[in-house]
Design a protein around this motif. Structure first.
Motif, PDB file in Angstrom:
ATOM      1  N   ASP A 175      81.298   3.458  -1.574  1.00 58.82           N
ATOM      2  CA  ASP A 175      81.697   4.724  -2.198  1.00 58.82           C
ATOM      3  C   ASP A 175      80.429   5.529  -2.471  1.00 58.82           C
ATOM      4  N   VAL A 176      80.084   6.427  -1.542  1.00 60.31           N
ATOM      5  CA  VAL A 176      78.825   7.184  -1.648  1.00 60.31           C
ATOM      6  C   VAL A 176      78.983   8.433  -2.501  1.00 60.31           C
ATOM      7  N   TYR A 177      80.201   8.689  -3.002  1.00 67.27           N
ATOM      8  CA  TYR A 177      80.450   9.903  -3.780  1.00 67.27           C
ATOM      9  C   TYR A 177      80.466   9.657  -5.281  1.00 67.27           C
ATOM     10  N   ARG A 178      80.783   8.456  -5.667  1.00 70.82           N
ATOM     11  CA  ARG A 178      80.917   8.152  -7.099  1.00 70.82           C
ATOM     12  C   ARG A 178      79.933   7.057  -7.474  1.00 70.82           C
ATOM     13  N   PRO A 179      78.747   7.435  -7.959  1.00 75.92           N
ATOM     14  CA  PRO A 179      77.722   6.442  -8.327  1.00 75.92           C
ATOM     15  C   PRO A 179      78.249   5.377  -9.285  1.00 75.92           C
ATOM     16  N   ILE A 232      79.544   2.254  -7.597  1.00 81.29           N
ATOM     17  CA  ILE A 232      78.519   1.292  -7.164  1.00 81.29           C
ATOM     18  C   ILE A 232      78.052   0.472  -8.351  1.00 81.29           C
ATOM     19  N   ASP A 233      77.803   1.158  -9.483  1.00 81.53           N
ATOM     20  CA  ASP A 233      77.378   0.459 -10.703  1.00 81.53           C
ATOM     21  C   ASP A 233      78.449  -0.528 -11.162  1.00 81.53           C
ATOM     22  N   SER A 261      74.328  -2.754  -1.222  1.00 79.77           N
ATOM     23  CA  SER A 261      74.390  -1.299  -1.355  1.00 79.77           C
ATOM     24  C   SER A 261      73.109  -0.711  -0.784  1.00 79.77           C
ATOM     25  N   GLU A 285      70.632   2.470  -1.469  1.00 82.91           N
ATOM     26  CA  GLU A 285      70.261   3.577  -2.349  1.00 82.91           C
ATOM     27  C   GLU A 285      70.059   4.863  -1.539  1.00 82.91           C
ATOM     28  N   GLY A 286      70.797   5.923  -1.933  1.00 84.51           N
ATOM     29  CA  GLY A 286      70.624   7.232  -1.302  1.00 84.51           C
ATOM     30  C   GLY A 286      71.334   7.414   0.022  1.00 84.51           C
ATOM     31  N   THR A 327      74.324   8.014   2.715  1.00 83.95           N
ATOM     32  CA  THR A 327      75.503   8.889   2.626  1.00 83.95           C
ATOM     33  C   THR A 327      76.547   8.597   3.705  1.00 83.95           C
TER      34      THR A 327
END
Length: 455
Positions: A137-141, A144-145, A160, A162-163, A165
């Protein structure tokens, strides 16, 4: 779960109970009430109409039966039709890949990320797999957390980038990483949207194309009503998914739409999720769910949960303590913790035949044991080991330390004493004879001899 549907079906079937025989008139009245109950619970009208038509035809076709009351016969027919509505038989997930790749899809807020963590934990704990969670899910940080937090809780690594898209590239890289690091299952958590849109569908189709999953699961929030059915149809047309996951079944939901999905998309329901705990995930069995909807309980699932918490070595130690009259409050605490690990207390009690209806309006909190635990923790190690030394003076001190009344301590002591007597009795000839009689009608827990307390 499905409390509203259960109540309405119970009332509908009650109308025919006590009748001397099945007639066209009382069957028609009952079927009408059943159809209304299903529609009120958000079951698709056409599905409800077809189901009740089959119920009516079967009931009138079996009016020669005299061994059952009309109520019992109608309940069995409705039960069988509910089982068929939900798929008939259990269907497991495909884990034949090397590694097996599982793609998780659904709308935002449906519970995809939480389910991904639960599924990974299930495969690790119960299927002896080495799963890898993948954050796509690259839209909702926060997603990922959240996945990383779930991974930490269950001891499962999360892949994951980082950064990054491009979710398709992330998923592809994750599969390569899994092969290199000997992970036998890859669970890909994807982005959701608040509604279905072209961009969302194109993105999930792209991920699906590049990783070619062995299993694609559609996660649906059971509380979203008929919208859940429409969403399932759209995702199935795009992905041709393999199975459905029902989440939030512990919420205040009518639940009928979730059951309708099976007949609309013709894909099996594979898992149900009933809470936030990582252990709160169940494999879906249509027959067991039909039992629960009709208030018959689910003893098999209850036994299976007990088996999962069973430790044979601990059971042997416990048996020796009981035989020597050395069962203490520390042992009691261990038993409580095993019960707590089995899941939501109200859900567990609802699996006992006849209990579900009795407690449907009672709020049973997950911390139902907290007062008992507080009292026990207020005891000294010696008092927990030798409850017989607890006199009135000690009871007063224990009550003050736990913030409870002395009556609560007395009640616990009385219950503990009664339980000790029962456990002692179960070790003797009478107990073994009783357990042998019970075992003929109940599934036996391997290594436990049927004793509820771990023997």
């Amino acid at each position: 779960m499905f409390n509203s549907l259960q109540d309405k079906l119970d009332k509908a079937l009650h109308n025919i109970s006590g009748r001397g025989k099945i007639t066209e008139i009382n069957v028609a009245e009952t079927v009408k009430e059943i159809r209304r109950a299903l529609v009120d619970a958000d079951v698709n009208y056409k599905v409800a109409k077809d189901l009740t038509k089959r119920v009516q035809d079967k009931a009138l076709g079996q009016n020669v039966l005299t061994s059952l009351t009309p109520g019992q016969l109608m309940t069995k027919i409705v039960h069988d039709e509910l089982v068929n509505l939900m798929g008939g038989t259990h269907e497991g997930i495909n884990l034949s890949g090397k590694p097996s790749v599982i793609l998780i899809a659904g709308l935002q807020g449906s519970g995809k990320t939480t389910f991904s963590g639960k599924l990974a934990n299930y495969l690790k704990q119960k299927r002896n797999k080495k799963p890898l969670l993948v954050a796509c899910d690259v839209y909702r940080p926060a997603a990922i957390d959240q996945l990383k937090i779930l991974g930490e809780q269950t001891g499962i690594p999360v892949y994951s980038e980082e950064g990054a898209t491009n979710p398709s590239a992330i998923a592809e890289n994750a599969v390569k990483f899994a092969k290199t690091n000997n992970h036998d299952v890859v669970i890909v958590d994807t982005a959701g949207r608040l509604a279905i849109d072209e961009q969302m569908m194109n993105e999930i189709k792209s991920v699906h194309y590049f990783i070619k999953p062995d299993e694609t699961l559609f996660v649906v929030d059971s509380m979203t009503g008929q919208d859940a059915v429409n969403t399932a149809k759209a995702f199935n047309e795009a992905l041709n998914f393999d199975g459905v996951v029902l989440t939030k079944l512990d919420g205040d939901t009518r639940g009928g739409a979730a059951l309708t999905i099976r007949s609309v998309v013709e894909k099996p329901i594979k898992f149900i999720s009933t809470g936030e705990k990582m252990e709160a995930l169940d494999v879906f069995y249509p027959e067991r769910m039909a039992d629960r909807i009709l208030g018959m309980g689910d003893v098999v699932s209850l036994v299976e949960r007990a088996q999962e918490q069973f430790d044979e070595e601990e059971a042997k130690k416990l048996q020796k303590k009981i035989a020597k009259n050395e069962f203490g409050f520390d042992d009691f605490l261990k038993q409580i913790n095993q019960i707590k690990k089995m899941g939501n207390m109200k859900d567990l009690m609802g699996m006992i035949p006849g209990v579900g209806k009795a407690i449907k309006d009672i709020d049973i909190q997950d911390d139902a044991f907290k007062h008992i635990e507080a009292i026990i923790h207020s005891m000294t190690p010696e008092e927990r080991r030798r409850p017989s030394i607890i006199n009135t003076q000690r009871k007063n001190r224990i009550a003050r330390g736990a913030g409870r009344k002395i009556e609560d301590v007395n009640q616990l002591m009385k219950q503990f004493e009664q339980m000790g007597k029962m456990m002692k009795m179960m070790q003797g000839p009478q107990g073994k004879q009783m357990m042998e009689m019970m075992s003929k009608g109940m599934p036996k827990i391997p290594g436990m001899g049927g004793n509820l307390f771990g023997r």
